[in-house]
Motif scaffolding. Sequence first.
Motif, short mmCIF file in Angstrom:
data_model
loop_
_atom_site.label_atom_id
_atom_site.label_comp_id
_atom_site.label_asym_id
_atom_site.label_seq_id
_atom_site.Cartn_x
_atom_site.Cartn_y
_atom_site.Cartn_z
N HIS A 1 -19.71 -5.51 -5.77
CA HIS A 1 -19.82 -6.41 -6.91
C HIS A 1 -21.12 -6.15 -7.66
O HIS A 1 -22.14 -5.80 -7.08
N ASP B 1 -22.67 -12.88 3.41
CA ASP B 1 -22.03 -12.13 2.33
C ASP B 1 -22.53 -10.70 2.22
O ASP B 1 -22.16 -9.99 1.30
N LYS C 1 -12.66 -13.31 -7.39
CA LYS C 1 -13.82 -14.20 -7.44
C LYS C 1 -13.68 -15.22 -8.56
O LYS C 1 -14.10 -16.37 -8.41
N SER D 1 -18.87 -7.03 -0.70
CA SER D 1 -19.80 -7.67 -1.62
C SER D 1 -20.70 -6.65 -2.32
O SER D 1 -21.11 -6.84 -3.45
N PHE E 1 -24.60 -7.83 -6.66
CA PHE E 1 -25.05 -7.77 -5.27
C PHE E 1 -26.56 -7.51 -5.18
O PHE E 1 -27.25 -8.11 -4.36
#
Length: 830
Positions: free
Chosen positions: A165, A157, A550, A162, A168
Amino acid sequence: MREKMYARGGIFSVTSRILVIDLLTSLLNPETLTGVMVLHAERVVATSLEAFILRIYRQRNKVGFLKAFSDNPEPFTTGFSPLATMIRNLFLRKPSLWPRFHLTVAQSLEGQEKAEVIELEIPMTDAMRDIQNAVLECVEVSMRELRKANTGLEMDDWNVDSALHKNFDVTVRRQLDPVWHRVSWRTKQIVNDLTVLRGILQYVLNYDAVSLRRYLETVLAAHAPPPGSNRQSQSPWLFLDAAHTIFETAKRRVYTGVGNDEGVQRGLPDGLRPVLEEQPKWAHLAEILEEIERDTYFNPPIRDDSNGAILVMCGDESTCRQLKEYLQTMHVRPENLEEGEGEQEDGPGARPSAAYMMRRKLRNYLKWKKDFAKVSASLFAENQKALKGSADFQRGSEAYRGKAPPNKRRRVRGGSIAASAPSRTADGSIQITEDQAPHVTELLAEVQPTETETKQKYEIAADPLEDMEDYYELYEINDLVIVHPYDGDMDEHILEELKPKYIIMYEPDAAFPRRVEVYRSSHSNRNVRVFLMFYAGSVEEQRYLSAVRKEKDAFAKLIKEKGTMSVTLTLDGKGAEEPQEKFLRTINTRIAGGGRLAATAEPPRVVVDVREFRSSLPSLLHGRNVVVVPCMLTVGDYILTPNICVERKSVKDLISSFKDGRLYNQVETMQLYYKNPMLLIEFDQNKSFTLEPFADMSGSVTSHTDLQSRLVLLTLAFPRLRIIWSSNPYQTAEIFEELKKNQDEPDPIKTVSIGLADGEDPADQTYNQTPLEMLRAVPGVNAKSAGALVLEVESIVELSNMEEEEVSALIGVEAGRQVNKFFNRSVFNE
């Protein structure tokens, strides 16, 4: 007081720490509870206080209801069978999932008239797009370096998508925490750089051009090398061409240099011209407000239960302040602009512009930069002076032990030694060019406030308390524009209180539209129009779409797990132990042949200080069928036996205790009253089980002030002290069980009285600690006189109003004089 409130009954909202102590001390009988409701269920883990409370409740109350709520599905999808684990932690049997696409939810929200939503896709400026692409390139290179240096970790990931986000940073750090003491210094630096780069991505869209430039100079100052360092010690992303693009483009958005080619090549521009690029969203916000005003005037809406207020929702407080300043000054026209010089427009007819606000920000920025040049010059002088005298430096190094050494470059927030972007030299190394002071002064003179601007400034920033009676009035709710940050669950209260007809989402937020939907469907007589603003092709849009995706994926995983989840038949809150307690707990097998057996039906007991319930250890002890007795202890944190007293320290608390000398006093007191004093050093779960840093122990122990050396000195000073090393709270609970084997149980009443003065009531220890600490800080008050004042005086306010003779009668003449002088000292005297 709480016991009386519980006896009367009703609905109580109690913090976890208070509730668990009340349940353990029987102030609140779990059998009398009708039910328990838990909010934010996604935060409940096996070691949390909430799980501890629910275990006590279910052990003693089998019929009361138990409900847990959560509006965040993502934490339920990480790990192995996360939903089943969460249900086990909450002592529940059945989960109910209500996603937005659930048929019942969709029919409920869509049955009424929907809120009108208008999406505004706003293009970014070329400069903003260049900075964003450059930052994304730096992020990608940094993550490539991380993957290359840490091949043994799960990094599927770890990609740019990612990285957008918000969780993270937490994800990367969680994976690196168990091996944090083994990762290289370069890896640690890159992890910190990722946080900085993600912040720049956010600030490009939210900050104005001047504030972004100032922030980037702060970043450059924090990453600039101290004199004498080499290239390998710098953040890798600063050496990329993309970093040069970030700093140069951010600079061009504020001002540009105009001059001959030679001067530009040497980084010495002839002159500076302000550019002051505005954020594209500002003009669109002004257009929306104008459209609302025009629509309200020409097409009066049908009267309903809504107010005419306009609610502008932002991401944080800094954006709110920026928008408030813009809305106040967008119709103020500075005089000496290029177009229409000498004109001054003011009022609703003026074309909205941020020129006035941006010029004021530029003036503040240049003044700050000018002052920082003096600081940087003095810092360089100190550094060079410290580097030259090597012999003096060696002798003085011991004196600077524990603080920043003299040649260590200080980090100055808000400034940079090199106040410009890094540029490349012929050999590829970074060279920092400094804007020259004369040109800064020239630009500062160019944007000096005119007479009209100065007058306008004082009108805008007028003191609201001046002539208050002439200007005090109540605003009509229909005329208000409220700028407010997103505030989670409190957003619903804002909507209910303001009843806005128009809502402007200045920044997208995945949760807020749902709250507007629920608000609109709950009030059919209130019309709502929502304007959603976002930059096209930006990380802002990508982050919003990623959050929605998500959430949908999380619900899909939860629905799948719920369909295949096994049903738990017995939940007694006892964990692995049987419901009935074991009768023979302790058998002494040291006696040959086992002829004499020491057996007891008394369950194991541990006396715990009430302040220790912030940690998870009391919960784990209770899960092992140990009776936890919360008390206000003066000596120690955990009393295992009449002879064993344990002082628990996390690594962070251990460091602070050494610095202020508190630990030495605590160990000395434990050694005075207990035969076996122990210091428990407990590390966090899933983190590195090591103390950092390990100093070189080849020299004298007393010359070191690191943590390891201080522990050695502590054991030399107190030979009877034993140190327990524990990697996590689970291991600590096992160690405590082993220590209690074949030992007597502690007496709670006796342990509470240990450490108190003769005749002092243990109940006096239940006073609020904050006023007591304030009282001990008053000149003239010591430990003995503080006890006398607590018994005779109700509060600090009462003490401050007492006469000197009254205080002296309680604690003595000299101490009373000091206390009275402290409270009656005038802050205005010379």
